[in-house]
Structure formats: C-alpha cells, structure tokens
Scaffold this active site. Structure first.
Site, short mmCIF file in Angstrom:
data_model
loop_
_atom_site.label_atom_id
_atom_site.label_comp_id
_atom_site.label_asym_id
_atom_site.label_seq_id
_atom_site.Cartn_x
_atom_site.Cartn_y
_atom_site.Cartn_z
N CYS A 1 -99.20 -83.06 82.39
CA CYS A 1 -99.09 -83.95 81.24
C CYS A 1 -98.24 -85.19 81.56
CB CYS A 1 -98.48 -83.20 80.06
SG CYS A 1 -98.71 -84.06 78.49
N ASP B 1 -94.21 -74.74 72.71
CA ASP B 1 -93.30 -75.62 73.44
C ASP B 1 -91.88 -75.32 72.99
OD1 ASP B 1 -92.41 -77.61 75.13
OD2 ASP B 1 -93.31 -79.27 74.02
#
Length: 211
Positions: free
Chosen positions: A7, A129
C-alpha cells in the site's frame, strides 16, 4: 495461501517491485494529509503497467463523490478501501460505484472487532488495522500493530485482511498466528514516511511466500 497488498506506492520502481515480488494487490492513497497521497496524474501513470490479475486498491478517508470518481478513473481502481467512513456512506458509495469495498476497522481491544459485524451487508472485505494514537492525523500507515491474539477464535463476518505494523521480520508470525488471507503493508516497507524501499518490498513479499 496468503497473498499481500503493498500500500501507498508512489513511484514506478516500487510498483514494479510489488508486481515482480508477486503482490496480489497494490494500494494508491488519495488523502492529502498522508505522505503517500497521489495526484490523479501520478495515479494514472502508476496504474498503467498493473496487469488485470493484480487488484488496484484506492485508499480513502470518508471521501466525497467527486474525489472517488476522479480517483477511480485515474487509478483504474478495482477496490475502494474506506477508512473512517460511516456505514450509511459506505452503502451509498457501493451503490454508486459498484466496486468492491474494503471497510477498514481500527482495532485496539476485542470490543473494537464488534464494529466489523455492522458491515456485513455493506462491504466485501474487512481490513483489520491498528487503531492509531489519539489525535493522529492519519488513520493508518504509522507502523502501529495491534494484539493479534484478539483474533483468536473470532468468527469473521466477511472475508478479511490484516494490517498494522507488519514488516518482513514479523509477517511470517502474523500469518501463522492469524491465518490472514491477505496481509497489507505500508510503512513496514519504507525507508522514511512515504518513501517505499524496493529491497524491503522484495523481502516482505518473500517472507509472505514462505509463510
């Protein structure tokens, strides 16, 4: 088999490293406060060499429709990863754009996992997350991890992915402990905030392949 998303990519060289290393997804950030934020022109350039079998994920924080439309076109996005986006807004985004939705859930305690169930009819995947510190301007990408044992015995309401504080040194243990189908890394393959490192990307993807 666990796959990986790299990412916050921002250069052709790091996109190439992700593709060469076998990443299943590449992530492009569209959030101006982030050091990984991309202009639409840069996103268009980076998306060009990405083959169809690799998912292009746009990362957003409660985005408006104009931002989504421009980013989807520029990045040829397949997936919208949404942080800090209310459920009703997620439903509207999914209805409007028809793309896969990854709903990011910030985790610090077991109770935080309860939020995932609210997205059962809204999202295609949950991204667990780590919850960032109070007052942090970014929702992720800060190298913070949560206690993976919180996922022990948890019945996931949707397909899911694991993020938060992963790197080449700990991703093997993370996969063995959580059996995550997808692992997502950003700061763990950087030499400085927003600066991806080709060798660290290669090491991370090699560690995932061996897990």
């Amino acid at each position: 088999m666990t796959t990986a998303k790299i990412c916050g990519l921002s250069t052709p060289e790091t996109v190439a490293a992700a593709l060469t290393g076998g990443a299943s997804h590449v992530g492009f950030v569209f959030f101006p406060p982030s050091p990984r934020h991309l202009s639409f022109d840069r996103a268009r350039t980076l998306a060009e060499p990405v083959p169809e079998h690799v998912g292009k994920v746009g990362v957003f924080v409660d985005p408006d429709d104009s931002l989504l439309a421009e980013a989807i076109g520029a990045g040829r996005l397949d997936v919208l990863q949404l942080h800090k986006t209310p459920p009703e807004r997620i439903a509207a985004i999914r209805a409007r754009h028809g793309l896969d939705i990854w709903a990011a859930i910030a985790v610090r305690t077991r109770a935080d996992l309860d939020v995932a169930a609210r997205h059962r009819e809204l999202a295609d995947r949950i991204l667990y997350d780590a919850k960032t510190p109070e007052g942090a301007t970014l929702p992720g990408g800060m190298g913070v991890r949560f206690d993976w044992t919180l996922l022990d015995g948890y019945r996931h309401p949707l397909p899911w992915a694991l993020s938060g504080g992963l790197d080449a040194g700990n991703v093997h243990d993370a996969i063995r402990q959580t059996r995550a189908p997808i692992v997502d890394v950003s700061s763990g393959v950087e030499s400085a905030p927003g600066v991806k490192d080709v060798s660290r990307i290669a090491a991370f993807l090699a560690a995932v392949a061996k897990a």
